[in-house]
Write an enzyme that holds these catalytic residues in place. Structure first.
Site, short mmCIF file in Angstrom:
data_model
loop_
_atom_site.label_atom_id
_atom_site.label_comp_id
_atom_site.label_asym_id
_atom_site.label_seq_id
_atom_site.Cartn_x
_atom_site.Cartn_y
_atom_site.Cartn_z
N GLU A 175 0.88 -1.16 0.00
CA GLU A 175 0.00 0.00 0.00
C GLU A 175 0.92 1.22 0.00
OE1 GLU A 175 -2.25 0.88 3.54
OE2 GLU A 175 -3.53 2.31 2.46
N ARG A 225 4.97 -12.46 9.81
CA ARG A 225 5.74 -11.27 9.47
C ARG A 225 7.06 -11.29 10.24
NH1 ARG A 225 4.06 -6.27 9.68
NH2 ARG A 225 1.85 -6.69 9.51
N LYS A 260 4.36 0.44 10.14
CA LYS A 260 4.44 1.69 9.40
C LYS A 260 3.90 2.84 10.23
CE LYS A 260 2.96 -0.01 5.19
NZ LYS A 260 2.41 0.14 3.84
#
Length: 564
Positions: A35, A262, A272
């Site tokens: 994204e 992850r 983020k």
RNA sequence: UGACCCAUGGUGUAACGGUAGCACUCCGGUUUUUGGUAUCGUCAGUCAAGGUUCGAAUCCUUGUGGGUCAACCA
């Protein structure tokens, strides 16, 4: 040719199984779907190396698809940065694509869903919808708008699209099951009204698809065989499959979502949102601050693409939560730079040494090996003279036998130069040593082959000639956080663990003159200190060096232990 | 007190019913004109309890621990 059998990770095993049970190899296709709302970090590198790595092993295309369905958060700046980082890592995508490329198709399919009575427009507030959604342990209840007619839904959806409704007033929902144990199946939202300008479609749309609707269908449009994402999307798989069921044509390939854990790194944060916070609150200088775990930060810090890829490879892929020791990352960069980085001499914390028996005006050029690990690296010239700088910590007036460096009445070798002996010191009023007076052994010149040059002297220290040295700024970076997992503490904010010593700036370090023409990005080893590179802030007037990683220092470790 | 996922040395990851291995870290020796590198070595692991089996890290059951899920984010 016997190839060593490499063990497969669980995703490769799934692919192998699919291949074995009929999937044609040329149908294999992967995608990396960022994204564009932030910079890529070392965690993303796991996904990048995984997806593009699969592409390389199976010779299959990998699409770069920007998941740009939320114009409120996404920006072109991020698109550009992401592309740069992936290329820098050395990967090539097949097609550069955007979820927004499919907005029309997604819209048409949404109409199809309405016509199949699988979707309806809900005219309630988000609070009401949330209320009816229930909780993980209690089932939800149906929306009063759930049984609107197809015609009503079509008309309402048309109005949503045309911008006749305010943001937050209407949504399109899938009609699935409000009693599902999977919250995502409780009539999830497919479209919301958002009157934002989109970085690619401008003001064409007043409605934007949600992730779940856009992602799987985009995979289908692109005919992605294996859609690999992180573990927190596990629950989404059921919805991913449900959406696919609505539009799937058996003539086509049916994408398969699979999830892996992850990657976390010790002594840093990897979300983020938190990284953005560090940037916005000026706790770092930007997304590419050399202390950031971003790809751009690591690049600026002096990490190479290869070291990051090797790190990814070694850290591996699995389904369990993990925190990889940052020492592993550091190992890979040191391992590479040891082979490739030219050695130079720099004195960070200088004290003056006067070689009293060396002629006042004399200068000589000595030869120094550029890299003992690389025969082809050649050598360079280093100027020597009567007054030099050495590191303060390389001298002690008195010390025991364990201290291999310079001390009064004892000898030490100057790297690439002569053996010197300390005779006396000069101190200022505070008792600080300002000068160390030494004598040198004229016959001990390095590489001369003389008896004296071959003498065993326990210590070797680095130095620079005062007359020839140039000044430079050196930035010593350390880990950004003092805690192994700064965001794992329930009652403490991760920022409480910021390391106050994560950056030490030395404005006046002295470096050997061969470094004068250094270019931004150049990498080198300051001998006995660490690996450095030339920072983007560097100019020919003010050279700036970043410490990428210090050399292993078993002496410092020993010292530390003695003090404790 | 729901659903789903996970559990192997300090860390990460292998072993796919047949001798628990590799890497990093830590610690120690040797070499060394970088207290670096290299090299040799030490320490150290199958969450627990049952069951299946000639044999279980692996299969089954239960328990324990950890994670994920209640954005009109992705």
């Amino acid at each position: 040719m016997s190839e060593e059998k490499k063990s497969l990770n669980f995703l490769e095993q799934i692919i192998e199984e699919d291949l074995a049970t009929g999937l044609a190899k040329n149908k294999l296709r992967f995608r990396f779907p960022p994204e564009p709302n932030g910079y890529l970090h070392i965690g993303h590198a796991a996904s990048i190396c995984l997806n593009f790595g699969l592409g390389e092993t199976y010779n299959a295309p990998v699409n770069l698809r920007f998941d740009d369905t939320n114009p409120a958060k996404e920006e072109q700046e991020y698109v550009d940065a992401i592309k740069k980082d992936i290329q820098w890592l050395g990967f090539k995508w097949d097609k550069e694509l955007y979820s927004s490329d499919y907005f029309q198709q997604l819209y048409d399919w949404a109409i199809l869903l309405i016509n199949k009575e699988k979707a309806y427009v809900d005219n309630q507030s988000s609070a009401q919808i949330a209320e009816q959604k229930g909780t993980p342990t209690e089932s939800g209840s149906n929306s009063p708008f759930r049984n609107q007619t197809i015609e009503e839904n079509l008309a309402l959806f048309e109005k949503m699209k045309n911008g006749d409704f305010e943001e937050g007033s209407h949504v399109l929902r899938a009609k699935i099951d409000m009693k599902s144990t999977n919250m995502l199946m409780r009539d999830p939202i497919i479209y919301r009204v958002l009157k934002e300008s989109h970085h690619r479609t401008g003001n064409d749309w007043n409605i934007y698809p949600m992730y779940d609707w856009a992602h799987g269908e985009s995979d289908y449009i692109e005919q992605i065989s294996h859609s690999i994402c992180t573990l927190e999307f596990k629950h989404h798989r059921e919805l991913y499959d449900w959406f696919l069921d609505q539009i799937y044509d058996p003539k086509n390939l049916r994408p398969k979502q699979r999830e892996f854990a992850r990657r976390n790194l010790s002594y840093t944060v990897m979300s983020k949102r938190k990284l953005l916070q560090l940037v916005e609150e000026n706790m770092v200088s930007g997304w590419d601050d050399p202390r950031m775990p971003t790809i751009s930060g690591l690049r600026r810090r002096g990490y190479t693409a290869k070291s990051i890829r090797n790190f990814s490879e070694t850290a591996g892929i699995s389904k369990r939560d993990n925190v990889v020791d940052i020492a592993l990352l550091e190992f890979h960069i040191k391992n590479e730079l040891n082979k490739t980085a030219p050695r130079v001499m720099a004195v960070l914390n200088p004290v003056k040494v006067i070689i009293t028996n060396y002629p006042e005006r004399k200068e000589e050029i000595l030869i120094a090996e550029n890299n003992p690990e690389d025969e082809n690296a050649g050598s360079r010239e280093v100027s020597f003279s009567r007054e030099i700088y050495i590191e303060k910590e390389d001298f002690r007036e008195q010390a025991n036998k364990k201290f291999f460096r310079l001390k009064l009445d004892k000898e030490v070798r100057l790297k690439n130069a002569y053996i010197i002996k300390a005779n006396s010191v000069v101190k200022d009023n505070n008792g600080e040593i300002t000068e160390i007076h030494c004598t040198y052994d004229e016959d001990s010149k390095s590489g001369s082959g003389s008896e004296a040059s071959k003498r065993k002297v326990k210590g070797t220290i680095h130095w620079v000639s005062i007359k020839h040295a140039i000044q430079a700024e050196v930035r010593l970076y350390d880990r950004l956080f003092t805690d192994e997992a700064p965001d794992s503490h329930k009652d403490k904010d991760f920022k409480e663990f910021i390391n106050p010593d994560s950056l030490k700036i030395i404005k006046k370090a002295f470096i050997e003159p061969s470094l004068k023409s250094s270019k931004i990005g150049d990498t080198m080893q300051f001998q006995r200190i660490g690996y450095f590179n030339v920072d983007t802030d560097s100019t020919s007037e003010n050279l700036v060096f970043n410490r990428t990683v210090p050399l292993r220092d078993s002496w410092a470790k020993k010292e530390q232990k003695n003090h404790n």
